[in-house]
Design an enzyme around this catalytic site. Sequence first.
Site, PDB file in Angstrom:
ATOM      1  N   VAL A 142       0.758  -1.216  -0.008  1.00  0.00           N
ATOM      2  CA  VAL A 142       0.023   0.110  -0.066  1.00  0.00           C
ATOM      3  C   VAL A 142       0.884   1.316  -0.053  1.00  0.00           C
ATOM      4  CG1 VAL A 142      -0.411   0.162   2.529  1.00  0.00           C
ATOM      5  CG2 VAL A 142      -1.873   1.073   1.113  1.00  0.00           C
ATOM      6  N   THR A 144       0.929   5.003   0.939  1.00  0.00           N
ATOM      7  CA  THR A 144       0.272   5.969   1.826  1.00  0.00           C
ATOM      8  C   THR A 144       0.737   7.491   1.920  1.00  0.00           C
ATOM      9  OG1 THR A 144      -1.419   6.265   3.372  1.00  0.00           O
ATOM     10  CG2 THR A 144       0.590   5.011   3.932  1.00  0.00           C
ATOM     11  N   VAL A 172       4.238  -1.720   3.631  1.00  0.00           N
ATOM     12  CA  VAL A 172       3.568  -0.178   3.662  1.00  0.00           C
ATOM     13  C   VAL A 172       4.610   0.573   2.949  1.00  0.00           C
ATOM     14  CG1 VAL A 172       3.079   1.676   5.032  1.00  0.00           C
ATOM     15  CG2 VAL A 172       1.906  -0.333   5.473  1.00  0.00           C
ATOM     16  N   LYS A 173       4.235   1.524   1.969  1.00  0.00           N
ATOM     17  CA  LYS A 173       5.385   2.607   1.558  1.00  0.00           C
ATOM     18  C   LYS A 173       4.668   3.822   1.893  1.00  0.00           C
ATOM     19  CE  LYS A 173       6.847   4.564  -2.784  1.00  0.00           C
ATOM     20  NZ  LYS A 173       7.112   4.323  -4.353  1.00  0.00           N
ATOM     21  N   THR A 174       5.648   4.644   2.629  1.00  0.00           N
ATOM     22  CA  THR A 174       5.217   5.907   2.977  1.00  0.00           C
ATOM     23  C   THR A 174       6.369   6.803   3.074  1.00  0.00           C
ATOM     24  OG1 THR A 174       4.007   6.912   4.687  1.00  0.00           O
ATOM     25  CG2 THR A 174       5.588   5.516   5.665  1.00  0.00           C
TER      26      THR A 174
END
Length: 266
Positions: A142, A144, A172-174
């Site tokens: 994801v 985000t 998770v990529k943020t």
Amino acid sequence: MDWGMKNRISRIIKPASGRTVMLAVDHGYFMGPTTGLEQLNKMVDPLLPYADTLMLTRGALRYYIDPGVDIPITLRMSGGTSILNKQLLHEGTVCSMEDAVRLNVSCVAFSILVGAEYERDTILEFTKMVDNARNYGIPSLVVTAVGRDMVRDARYMALASRMGAELGADIVKTYYVDGFEKVVESCPVPVVIAGGKKIPERDALQMARDAVSCGAAGVDMGRNIFQSGSPVAMIQAVRSVVHDNASVDEAYDLYQDLKGNVPAQA
Ligand code: 5RP
């Protein structure tokens, strides 16, 4: 977790270091011919030996990447708005899971808009992708905290990242922010950072160093590699931080040394 899922994740997040250097070249799906990627293959081919996965769209994969190449693919599955549109990132599904399977991808990626207009649309569509991907043992990433006007602090990043994981993301990529350890500690899946807009090489290496020191599993970096003065040198410097725990000084020295030896890319 199913064997296939574990196997695909371990092709991306290397078991030896528990970390990954993801090379993001998916920008064309909303930015068109982004600087550095006008002829995507010319930029990407020399970088492939140093990337753990290539993140891109199905079009870029089919048109620019040799199917004989040995690199796991992270396929962007969301899109639908351009950089010209005020509703940037109000994204839906732009690729079927069947096509992702045909392309033999190792991971699928989707952007969600936590705390912004269209939050619900993007989140519900993301969870549909997760269910479809699980049917085939494909992990989901994801993306985000992208978007204009968002207050990017650790509290918000922790909220968005945790939501992504609880809704089904395997990665998770943020974005990196001060206090990033709070984001990582409260997220049950590996967190990687996006690079964001191009900044000086030393600063980008510092950001990567800070992120992994806070517990990030690595980077999913694009412009700070392919828009660097020497992309081949930069990706190796980033790799030294992520996989070898190099300090910023060591990584920057490596960048300078390699830059001197690597012919400038077209
Ligand atoms: C934001 C994205 C980008 O398309 C891209 O992957 C970001 O990479 P970088 O910020 O390092 O250039 O995921 O939606």
